[in-house]
Each structure stands twice: as structure tokens, then as C-alpha cells.
Enzyme design. Sequence first.
Site, mmCIF file in Angstrom:
data_model
loop_
_atom_site.group_PDB
_atom_site.id
_atom_site.type_symbol
_atom_site.label_atom_id
_atom_site.label_comp_id
_atom_site.label_asym_id
_atom_site.label_seq_id
_atom_site.Cartn_x
_atom_site.Cartn_y
_atom_site.Cartn_z
ATOM 1 N N HIS A 146 8.487 4.017 -5.465
ATOM 2 C CA HIS A 146 7.147 4.533 -5.175
ATOM 3 C C HIS A 146 6.503 4.980 -6.494
ATOM 4 C CE1 HIS A 146 3.899 6.987 -3.616
ATOM 5 N NE2 HIS A 146 4.080 6.395 -2.445
ATOM 6 N N GLU A 191 1.106 -1.283 -3.524
ATOM 7 C CA GLU A 191 0.418 0.003 -3.557
ATOM 8 C C GLU A 191 -0.248 0.221 -4.916
ATOM 9 O OE1 GLU A 191 1.944 2.892 -0.424
ATOM 10 O OE2 GLU A 191 3.114 3.225 -2.225
HETATM 11 P P1 PGA Z 1 -1.798 7.585 0.807
HETATM 12 O O1 PGA Z 1 -0.319 7.349 0.275
HETATM 13 O O2 PGA Z 1 -1.885 6.948 2.157
HETATM 14 O O3 PGA Z 1 -1.956 9.079 0.842
HETATM 15 O O4 PGA Z 1 -2.721 6.936 -0.169
HETATM 16 C C1 PGA Z 1 0.298 6.109 0.400
HETATM 17 C C2 PGA Z 1 1.628 6.145 -0.264
HETATM 18 O O5 PGA Z 1 1.838 6.975 -1.166
HETATM 19 O O6 PGA Z 1 2.511 5.382 0.078
#
Ligand code: PGA
Length: 220
Positions: A97, A146
Amino acid sequence: MNDSLPFVIANLKANKTWQEIEVWLDEVAKTAANFPGTVVVCPSYPFLKVAALEIKSASWRIKLASQDVSKFEQGAYTGEVAASQIKDICSYSIIGHSERRRNFGEDDQTLTVKVQNAIAAKLMPIFCVQDENTPIPHGVEIVAYEPPSAIGSGNPDTPENAHIVSQKIKEKGDHTVIYGGSVDSKNAASFLKKGIIDGLLVGKSCLDPQEFTSILASIK
Ligand code: PGA
């Protein structure tokens, strides 16, 4: 991957006490029962075992993932949690992440070892990438695209760009690709409508169980 799609993950991050997670599970389980895909929740390590017991005894259609896993196997590594210690209580582990890469200096080499440990313990990695150029370790099936600028910012990627990047990731290997970054109940369906993106990784919007169930309802 054998689990049904769409694959929707609630990443609670370092939020919620056990009492609050119980309420969350109870609420989300009602909608998850009729959801055609797979619902996964990632509570903090201390709550994985008790969540697993509760999910099992209530026969809820919710799976568990850890938010991370150690690069070490069991041994003298104070504060760490080894893949083999959680393999019986969760199905998946988020690995790489961007909050781990940024705040804990996790680099590609470290993340490759984490993936290897998870796979050896039969935990399926959910491997996060920033874009199509992030190296994906061998053996990863589920990739979460992401973009860092979209995480927690309220500024999601455009569905068009998310589709393009996800398609490129799919061309690199046989991956299930999910999108994460400021997903909410208003935009969730726009990411899935083309059938390229297989699911969603939800942070902030999953904290309110009603908003999370609205996301599930919008994409089923
Ligand atoms: P968020 O986070 O939905 O708050 O943007 C997504 C993530 O960190 O996986």
C-alpha cells in the site's frame, strides 16, 4: 482467482475499536449476504482472530485480509506479524500500500519478499501499484491500482484513465485488477461499468457502514 467478482475491499486502516468493528460487521453483513461478488474487510491485526470467529459463527459472506504482513518469517522480530501467524484467520494480505511505501520505506525488494512469504503461507497478496510501471512480483494474482494522489484526497482518478491503466496491468500478466483512491457510493459504479476493472479498494468511504453498503448496492 476463484472468488467471485466484483471484489470489494474495505480497508479500515488504523481505525475503529473492536466494539465499532462489531457494529460495522453486523451492518455490512446484511448487504454482503446478497452481493454477487466478494466482500473483504481489513481490520487491524488485533481484531483479525475475533472477527474470523464472529464471521464463521454467523456464517456471514465476508472475508478477511490483513493490511500488511512482515517481510520476516517467525523469529526474533519484535513488533512484526509473520504470514504463517495469520494464514489460518485471513484469506488475503494487502501488500505494498502506498502508505506503507511512503511512511515505512517499503521498497520493491522488500515487497517482493513479503509477497513470497504470503504465497508460501497460502495467503493471497493484494498487491498495490501506483501505475502500470510499478513492478509486480511473481505470483501476484490480485493487483490494486491506486494512484497516490487519489488516496484519501477526494480526487479519484478518472474512470477513463483507470480503465487504461488497468488494461495495461492486465496485459502484463493474468491479473485481477481493482481500483482504489477516493471511491464512494457516487462514483463506484463508473469504475466497473466497462468490465475492465474487477473491483474496488475503499478506504475513507468504508468507515461508515451505511456508505460502504451503498457502494455495494450501487454495483451489484
Ligand atoms: P481512500 O483510500 O478510499 O480513502 O482514498 C483507499 C486506499 O487507501 O486504499
